[in-house]
Design an enzyme around this catalytic site. Structure first.
Site, PDB file in Angstrom:
ATOM      1  N   CYS A 110      -5.851  69.414   6.249  1.00  0.00           N
ATOM      2  CA  CYS A 110      -5.247  68.493   7.215  1.00  0.00           C
ATOM      3  C   CYS A 110      -4.295  69.259   8.132  1.00  0.00           C
ATOM      4  CB  CYS A 110      -4.557  67.336   6.503  1.00  0.00           C
ATOM      5  SG  CYS A 110      -3.377  67.818   5.218  1.00  0.00           S
ATOM      6  N   THR A 145      -3.054  71.242   2.740  1.00  0.00           N
ATOM      7  CA  THR A 145      -2.297  71.131   3.985  1.00  0.00           C
ATOM      8  C   THR A 145      -2.462  72.394   4.811  1.00  0.00           C
ATOM      9  OG1 THR A 145      -0.276  72.233   3.215  1.00  0.00           O
ATOM     10  CG2 THR A 145      -0.449  69.861   2.810  1.00  0.00           C
ATOM     11  N   ASP A 146      -2.308  72.258   6.130  1.00  0.00           N
ATOM     12  CA  ASP A 146      -2.015  73.451   6.908  1.00  0.00           C
ATOM     13  C   ASP A 146      -0.629  73.911   6.444  1.00  0.00           C
ATOM     14  OD1 ASP A 146      -2.117  75.523   8.718  1.00  0.00           O
ATOM     15  OD2 ASP A 146      -2.706  74.263  10.407  1.00  0.00           O
ATOM     16  N   CYS A 147      -0.327  75.183   6.666  1.00  0.00           N
ATOM     17  CA  CYS A 147       0.830  75.763   5.978  1.00  0.00           C
ATOM     18  C   CYS A 147       2.147  75.142   6.424  1.00  0.00           C
ATOM     19  CB  CYS A 147       0.811  77.268   6.137  1.00  0.00           C
ATOM     20  SG  CYS A 147      -0.638  77.941   5.287  1.00  0.00           S
TER      21      CYS A 147
END
Length: 767
Positions: free
Chosen positions: A261, A294-296
């Site tokens: 995401c 998640t994206d970071c």
């Protein structure tokens, strides 16, 4: 089960993959259940390979404390020595080759580099689905080889399948372009190449891929608006017919092991905290077999930057309850226990999340003991940067390069007639620029200058100190062009112009590049070939309309062998066959269209022109699908395709008594509504080469439908004067339907026009 997509279109270059080298003994891979070292681990159910994965996962989860469970919610996952589980780093990247981005992978003297393929936008321009899959297979071989010597993980957060919605986007280079069908095919085929295992169990994974960034993410940093604060306001119609299809295909057709995401909000909700998008769509509708990551630092972003929740504990709970399994970053590691104690999330939800993570690692063989005794255990350093792999990188660049302009007597150049080739431009002798971003250390580089100089004598001048080209050295450049038999200008961009966190504000060549090109062309005595090295398109109308510029090539960021591929095309040993995967707009487009407007469809009330070839109503410099070759190819419709398709509805359907413009594209309506379109494709020239056959349709003007959309494509190889049969199977409801204003798929009634090249076929759909 692995649901393999149809990735069997022509791959002109056949290659062999070597499996015969032994793993290096210098360092060892990370794995659990090392029974050889600790025999007591054999008594644990999760180490028992004879049990099903779900049973093994359940056995493992029940042995963990809450604190231990939480360490498995983050990318730098914890270790549990009492259970023989070592630390594992989830974050590795493989966008167009094994990358050193992310802490999970690095290079060393054992494996100093890996094959660096062209940046994705250029590979997509090949329109060759078997090439997409072949690259994925090579990348996963090299990844497994590196894992076996302790240099890589098994989970790779690639590919990027966002739609290249706006030409200014710095990350458009990472994507397969602006078209949902091409992006969907790329997603499923590349993922299949990465993941498909030779294990007897089809649920097993070679490596685990990840389709990102879900969803409607295509703005990084434009005029003070950044991805960490941007709320993408997207209509249901645009979401379902443009932004979601690549992700749907990635999960359903590619059986991807993960979806990431994004940072942005969609319609006011952070994607990583949206239960409708995560649990509802990815897991519920599409049935993801894998984990959501998640994206970071995305959770940190929606707490600290977007202020979506009042407390960090609420932020952690919202992510887990939305269906998130893994946090790239430390947020869940820091705040989940407090969220449980506060009653915001229960331990069962955490069990569910880590179960998805563990199941993925089990499908990879991480819990099966020594990898050297497993399916890919014999791969090692000798299987990285093989000659076959490097040749495929060159072939991929050749297949993607797009010839945009070619005057008579220009390309291909004759190597016997050229005694002095002037090579000019800030990108003429670059190395790292050619591999774009999310790169790894390549096996080696061949720059454009090196590729050309290997064939004919060259004289080189950079013309600018870098692509910013603040001051062009016009005099020295024009001097060498004036005495050369032909001139090649290698211009364009690099990561200082377009990159992650760096969107462009205009579409013009940077600095004084245009001045340099124009003056050199004016002074040159022979053919002038302009080569644009970039991810996004440029307004090069000046060059398109300048008779002194005889040819234009777009070469993307062509990978480690880019220079050799450019030379292959310039001197005619390869017939160009690439086609643009995105529209090239004029500068006037970005002057009036804000990057923040997510609407794909035009709006006549305010002059908004829309986006992409499917909807854009304005002038273009070049359009999606443009590209020339050294051959002239014609298409001929072989047999009579139907002119009328009748849709059967139930007896009392409302459309029998009222004037319906469309009907629901549902199973009862759509049964047996398909037909074949048979084409004869002929190469009328003497030069052999590949050709992409596009099947487009123009639907009736209902539901703000696209003015044109790609239904199918196929790449065929044609010898000189030869012809081939190409057959498209058209599924009326799947291929000819449109998405209505509320996101439902409808079959438009009325006249549909099918296009192949200059051919048009009228098809009427009636009830």
């Amino acid at each position: 089960m692995n649901r393999a997509p149809n990735c069997s279109v022509l791959l002109c270059f056949l290659f062999l993959t070597c499996f015969n080298s032994s793993a290096s003994s210098q360092s060892s891979p990370v794995f659990a259940c090392n029974v050889a070292r600790n025999a007591t681990l054999g008594s644990f159910g999760f180490c028992d390979k004879s049990l099903g994965i779900a049973v093994r996962v359940a056995d493992l989860v029940k042995r963990l404390t809450l604190q231990e469970k939480i360490t498995f919610l983050v990318n730098s996952a914890g270790s549990v020595s009492r259970l023989g589980i070592p630390k594992y780093e989830w974050w590795s990247e493989a966008l167009h080759g094994v990358s050193y981005v992310g802490p999970g992978t690095h290079f060393s003297t054992v494996v100093p580099g890996a094959t660096s393929f062209p940046q994705v936008i250029l590979t997509a321009a090949s329109f060759n689905t078997s090439l997409f899959q072949a690259i994925g297979k090579v990348v996963s071989n090299e990844a497994r080889a590196m894992y076996n010597v302790g240099l890589a993980g098994l989970t790779f957060w690639s590919p990027n399948i966002n739609i290249f919605r706006d030409p200014r986007w710095g990350r458009g280079q990472e994507t397969p372009g602006e078209d949902p069908l091409l992006s969907s095919k790329y997603a499923s085929c590349y993922v299949n190449g990465l993941q498909q295992s030779d294990h007897t169990d089809p649920n097993r994974l070679k490596v685990a891929a990840c389709c990102k960034h879900y969803t409607a993410y295509d703005l990084d940093n434009w005029k003070g608006v950044d991805r960490y604060h941007f709320n993408a306001v997207v209509t249901k119609q645009d979401l379902d017919d443009t932004f979601q299809p690549p992700f749907k295909s990635c999960v359903i057709d590619g059986n991807v092991a993960s979806v990431m995401c994004s940072y942005n909000q969609v319609n006011g909700k952070p994607t990583c905290a949206d239960p409708d998008l995560l649990s509802g769509v990815i897991r519920g509708q599409w049935k993801l077999n894998g984990y959501i990551v998640t994206d970071c630092d995305s959770i940190d972003v929606y707490y600290n930057n977007q202020h979506y929740t009042k407390t960090p504990e609420e932020a952690a709970a919202k992510a887990i309850l939305a269906g998130l399994d893994l946090n790239c970053g430390s947020f869940l590691g820091q705040h989940t226990e407090a969220a449980v104690k506060a009653g915001l999330v229960n331990e069962a939800a955490i069990d569910n999340a880590i179960s998805n993570n563990f199941a993925t690692l089990m499908r990879l063989g991480f819990f099966d003991g020594d990898p050297s005794k497993q399916t890919y255990g014999k791969l090692g350093p000798k299987d990285v940067c093989t000659q076959e792999n490097q040749e495929l990188a060159r072939e991929a660049a050749r297949q993607g390069i797009v010839l945009l302009k070619n005057s008579a007597g220009s390309l291909p150049l004759s190597q016997t007639a050229i005694n002095n080739l002037a090579v000019i431009g800030p990108n003429a002798n670059v190395t790292k620029t050619m591999i774009g971003n999310y790169e790894g250390t390549p096996c080696k580089y061949t720059t454009p200058l090196q590729g050309l100089a290997a064939i004919v004598p060259t004289t080189y001048q950079p013309g600018c100190s870098n692509v910013q080209c603040s001051t062009a050295q016009v005099d020295v450049a024009t001097k060498i062009a004036a005495s050369a038999d032909a001139t090649i200008l290698v211009m364009g961009a690099d990561q200082s112009i377009e990159a992650e966190s760096r969107d462009r504000v205009d579409l013009l060549l940077p600095g004084q590049q245009q001045l340099l090109v124009t003056q050199v062309a004016k002074a040159a005595k022979g053919p002038v070939i302009l080569v644009i090295m970039s991810g996004g398109g440029f307004d090069i109308s000046f060059a398109k309309n300048d008779d002194k510029i005889t040819s234009i090539l777009w070469v993307g960021y062509p990978g480690e062998a880019g220079g050799a591929a450019i030379a292959d095309i310039v001197f005619g040993s390869y017939n160009p066959s690439g086609r643009l995967p995105m529209t090239w707009y004029p500068q006037s487009y970005v002057d009036k269209v804000p990057m923040t407007n997510m609407n794909m469809r035009p709006d006549a009330s305010n002059g908004y022109p829309g986006r992409s070839y499917r909807f854009y109503t304005g002038e273009t410099v070049y359009t999606f699908g443009d590209g020339l070759s050294y051959s002239h190819v014609t298409h001929h419709l072989l047999d009579e395709a139907p002119k009328l398709v009748s849709v059967a509805l139930e007896e009392n359907h409302i459309c029998y008594s009222s004037n319906c413009k469309s009907v629901e594209a549902v199973e009862t309506t759509c049964q047996n509504l398909d037909f074949n379109l048979n084409l004869k494709v002929k190469n009328n020239g003497s030069v052999s080469g590949s050709h992409t056959v596009f099947l487009f349709s123009t639907p009736p003007s209902v539901h703000n439908s696209p003015k044109k959309q790609l239904l199918a494509f196929e790449k065929v190889f044609l010898r000189g004067q030869a012809e081939e049969l190409v057959r498209f199977k058209v599924d009326v409801c799947k291929d000819l339907s449109v998405v209505d204003e509320v996101g439902n798929r409808k079959l438009a009634l009325g006249d549909h026009v099918l296009h192949v090249g200059n051919l048009k076929h009228l098809l009427s759909i009636r009830i």
